[in-house]
Design an enzyme around this catalytic site. Structure first.
Site, PDB file in Angstrom:
ATOM      1  N   SER A  76     -22.544 -42.037   8.181  1.00  0.00           N
ATOM      2  CA  SER A  76     -23.826 -42.735   8.057  1.00  0.00           C
ATOM      3  C   SER A  76     -24.051 -43.586   9.302  1.00  0.00           C
ATOM      4  O   SER A  76     -23.088 -43.971   9.977  1.00  0.00           O
ATOM      5  CB  SER A  76     -23.768 -43.647   6.830  1.00  0.00           C
ATOM      6  OG  SER A  76     -24.896 -44.491   6.764  1.00  0.00           O
ATOM      7  N   TYR A  81     -19.560 -50.522   1.913  1.00  0.00           N
ATOM      8  CA  TYR A  81     -20.057 -49.192   2.314  1.00  0.00           C
ATOM      9  C   TYR A  81     -19.932 -49.031   3.829  1.00  0.00           C
ATOM     10  O   TYR A  81     -19.443 -48.003   4.319  1.00  0.00           O
ATOM     11  CB  TYR A  81     -21.510 -49.046   1.853  1.00  0.00           C
ATOM     12  CG  TYR A  81     -22.137 -47.694   2.156  1.00  0.00           C
ATOM     13  CD1 TYR A  81     -21.826 -46.581   1.389  1.00  0.00           C
ATOM     14  CD2 TYR A  81     -23.053 -47.539   3.202  1.00  0.00           C
ATOM     15  CE1 TYR A  81     -22.403 -45.339   1.657  1.00  0.00           C
ATOM     16  CE2 TYR A  81     -23.629 -46.314   3.483  1.00  0.00           C
ATOM     17  CZ  TYR A  81     -23.305 -45.210   2.701  1.00  0.00           C
ATOM     18  OH  TYR A  81     -23.882 -43.991   2.967  1.00  0.00           O
TER      19      TYR A  81
HETATM   20  P1  NDP Z   1     -26.220 -38.869  -4.057  1.00  0.00           P
HETATM   21  O1  NDP Z   1     -25.900 -40.081  -4.866  1.00  0.00           O
HETATM   22  O2  NDP Z   1     -27.517 -38.188  -4.245  1.00  0.00           O
HETATM   23  O3  NDP Z   1     -25.057 -37.778  -4.218  1.00  0.00           O
HETATM   24  C1  NDP Z   1     -23.718 -38.153  -4.126  1.00  0.00           C
HETATM   25  C2  NDP Z   1     -22.880 -36.967  -4.547  1.00  0.00           C
HETATM   26  O4  NDP Z   1     -21.499 -37.323  -4.453  1.00  0.00           O
HETATM   27  C3  NDP Z   1     -23.149 -36.543  -5.973  1.00  0.00           C
HETATM   28  O5  NDP Z   1     -23.199 -35.148  -6.030  1.00  0.00           O
HETATM   29  C4  NDP Z   1     -21.928 -37.065  -6.727  1.00  0.00           C
HETATM   30  O6  NDP Z   1     -21.679 -36.225  -7.821  1.00  0.00           O
HETATM   31  C5  NDP Z   1     -20.851 -36.962  -5.665  1.00  0.00           C
HETATM   32  N1  NDP Z   1     -19.720 -37.844  -5.910  1.00  0.00           N
HETATM   33  C6  NDP Z   1     -19.727 -39.187  -6.014  1.00  0.00           C
HETATM   34  N2  NDP Z   1     -18.484 -39.629  -6.289  1.00  0.00           N
HETATM   35  C7  NDP Z   1     -17.678 -38.533  -6.320  1.00  0.00           C
HETATM   36  C8  NDP Z   1     -16.296 -38.330  -6.558  1.00  0.00           C
HETATM   37  N3  NDP Z   1     -15.472 -39.354  -6.811  1.00  0.00           N
HETATM   38  N4  NDP Z   1     -15.810 -37.074  -6.526  1.00  0.00           N
HETATM   39  C9  NDP Z   1     -16.621 -36.029  -6.271  1.00  0.00           C
HETATM   40  N5  NDP Z   1     -17.940 -36.150  -6.050  1.00  0.00           N
HETATM   41  C10 NDP Z   1     -18.465 -37.394  -6.083  1.00  0.00           C
HETATM   42  O7  NDP Z   1     -26.037 -39.344  -2.538  1.00  0.00           O
HETATM   43  P2  NDP Z   1     -26.446 -38.684  -1.141  1.00  0.00           P
HETATM   44  O8  NDP Z   1     -26.719 -37.253  -1.292  1.00  0.00           O
HETATM   45  O9  NDP Z   1     -27.430 -39.574  -0.519  1.00  0.00           O
HETATM   46  O10 NDP Z   1     -25.070 -38.918  -0.360  1.00  0.00           O
HETATM   47  C11 NDP Z   1     -24.258 -37.867   0.159  1.00  0.00           C
HETATM   48  C12 NDP Z   1     -23.494 -38.423   1.353  1.00  0.00           C
HETATM   49  O11 NDP Z   1     -24.404 -38.804   2.373  1.00  0.00           O
HETATM   50  C13 NDP Z   1     -22.673 -39.673   1.045  1.00  0.00           C
HETATM   51  O12 NDP Z   1     -21.434 -39.603   1.690  1.00  0.00           O
HETATM   52  C14 NDP Z   1     -23.517 -40.789   1.625  1.00  0.00           C
HETATM   53  O13 NDP Z   1     -22.730 -41.903   1.973  1.00  0.00           O
HETATM   54  C15 NDP Z   1     -24.096 -40.087   2.834  1.00  0.00           C
HETATM   55  N6  NDP Z   1     -25.300 -40.716   3.367  1.00  0.00           N
HETATM   56  C16 NDP Z   1     -26.390 -40.921   2.587  1.00  0.00           C
HETATM   57  C17 NDP Z   1     -27.510 -41.532   3.113  1.00  0.00           C
HETATM   58  C18 NDP Z   1     -28.712 -41.833   2.302  1.00  0.00           C
HETATM   59  O14 NDP Z   1     -29.571 -42.606   2.770  1.00  0.00           O
HETATM   60  N7  NDP Z   1     -28.881 -41.245   1.120  1.00  0.00           N
HETATM   61  C19 NDP Z   1     -27.559 -41.959   4.524  1.00  0.00           C
HETATM   62  C20 NDP Z   1     -26.371 -41.677   5.257  1.00  0.00           C
HETATM   63  C21 NDP Z   1     -25.296 -41.080   4.688  1.00  0.00           C
HETATM   64  P3  NDP Z   1     -20.977 -36.723  -9.192  1.00  0.00           P
HETATM   65  O15 NDP Z   1     -21.474 -38.121  -9.441  1.00  0.00           O
HETATM   66  O16 NDP Z   1     -21.380 -35.726 -10.202  1.00  0.00           O
HETATM   67  O17 NDP Z   1     -19.518 -36.657  -8.888  1.00  0.00           O
END
Ligand code: NDP
Length: 240
Positions: free
Chosen positions: A146, A159
């Site tokens: 990020s 974070y």
């Molecule tokens: P979402 O919350 O939409 O999705 C997060 C995903 O991670 C879900 O599918 C969730 O599925 C999964 N997840 C969370 N915890 C676990 C775990 N312990 N084991 C396996 N899967 C897990 O977030 P984003 O799509 O926005 O985020 C994806 C990535 O992008 C992250 O790393 C985030 O830090 C990064 N990011 C996001 C930004 C934003 O503005 N949205 C900006 C920059 C980076 P489930 O809960 O079913 O396990």
């Protein structure tokens, strides 16, 4: 099955593939011909992503797992090995955030959840899956970090710490693995319109979309094999 697609015959593991950025990346890699292995904690959302991939003629496998639990990732790696016998792409995308309070008010359990998912989870996935890549003398690891790993994030210090850590981990592992013909890239997006991102005061129409990040991942994996892009910073064209 389209054998002319650039990733035909390749296998990709995407963590956090049930929604948001991970789901988009999985759809994109499947459209390029990779067989996608979808990981995450929630079977129902993984199944939804799988359905959209199957409907577009892609190949997909769902392996639910929690990236904070090493033996679940080891089980996933064993299944990838027994089913496909190879791993070409690992996208460490699963992540969680909290942007509600200054660090001195953050509960220790929230600190643990954020660091264990965003940083330890990537270490665990690398520990579980990299031996498969080393065996094939080939692979590409893409860590979704990020801009919070480049900048201060008031009220999101844990974070930010997890993503600054992930960047350091990525640069170091890239050096460890390049001799084994494994490329490591880290992608640092600004605000993307997903459940994770705080939307207050932002215009969602100007925010990055999950497909913008998937497009970057496609560019990275299609890079000519003798080179790799070690880091990408991606921002919305207009400030949201
Ligand atoms: P979402 O919350 O939409 O999705 C997060 C995903 O991670 C879900 O599918 C969730 O599925 C999964 N997840 C969370 N915890 C676990 C775990 N312990 N084991 C396996 N899967 C897990 O977030 P984003 O799509 O926005 O985020 C994806 C990535 O992008 C992250 O790393 C985030 O830090 C990064 N990011 C996001 C930004 C934003 O503005 N949205 C900006 C920059 C980076 P489930 O809960 O079913 O396990």
């Amino acid at each position: 099955m389209d054998t002319a697609k650039p990733l035909h015959g390749q296998v990709a593991v995407i963590t956090g593939a049930g929604r948001g950025i991970g789901a988009s990346i999985a759809r994109q890699l499947a459209a390029l011909g990779a067989t996608c292995v979808l990981c995450g904690r929630t079977q129902s959302t993984l199944d939804l992503t799988a359905q959209t991939i199957l409907q577009s003629g892609g190949q997909v496998e769902v392996i639910p797992c929690d990236v904070t639990v090493l033996h679940q990732l080891e089980y996933a790696a064993a299944r990838v090995n027994s089913t496909f016998g190879r791993l070409d792409i690992l996208v460490n995308n699963a992540g969680v955030g909290r942007f509600n309070e200054p660090l001195h008010n953050l509960l220790p359990e929230d600190w643990d959840r954020i660091l264990n998912t965003n940083l330890r989870g990537v270490y665990y996935a690398i520990r579980a899956f990299v031996p498969l890549m080393i065996r094939g003398f080939s692979g590409h690891i893409i860590n979704i970090s990020s801009l919070a790993g480049k900048n201060p994030v008031p009220n999101g210090a844990a974070y930010a710490a997890s993503k600054w850590g992930l960047n350091g981990l990525s640069y170091s592992v890239a050096e460890e693995l390049r001799g084994q013909n494994i490329r490591v890239s880290v992608v640092c997006p600004g605000s993307v319109e997903t459940e994770l991102s705080p939307h207050a005061g932002k215009d969602p129409n100007k925010m990055l979309q999950p497909d913008d990040i998937a497009h970057v991942v496609a560019m990275l994996v299609l890079q000519t094999p003798q080179s790799f892009v070690s880091e990408v910073l991606i921002r919305p064209t207009q400030k949201p």
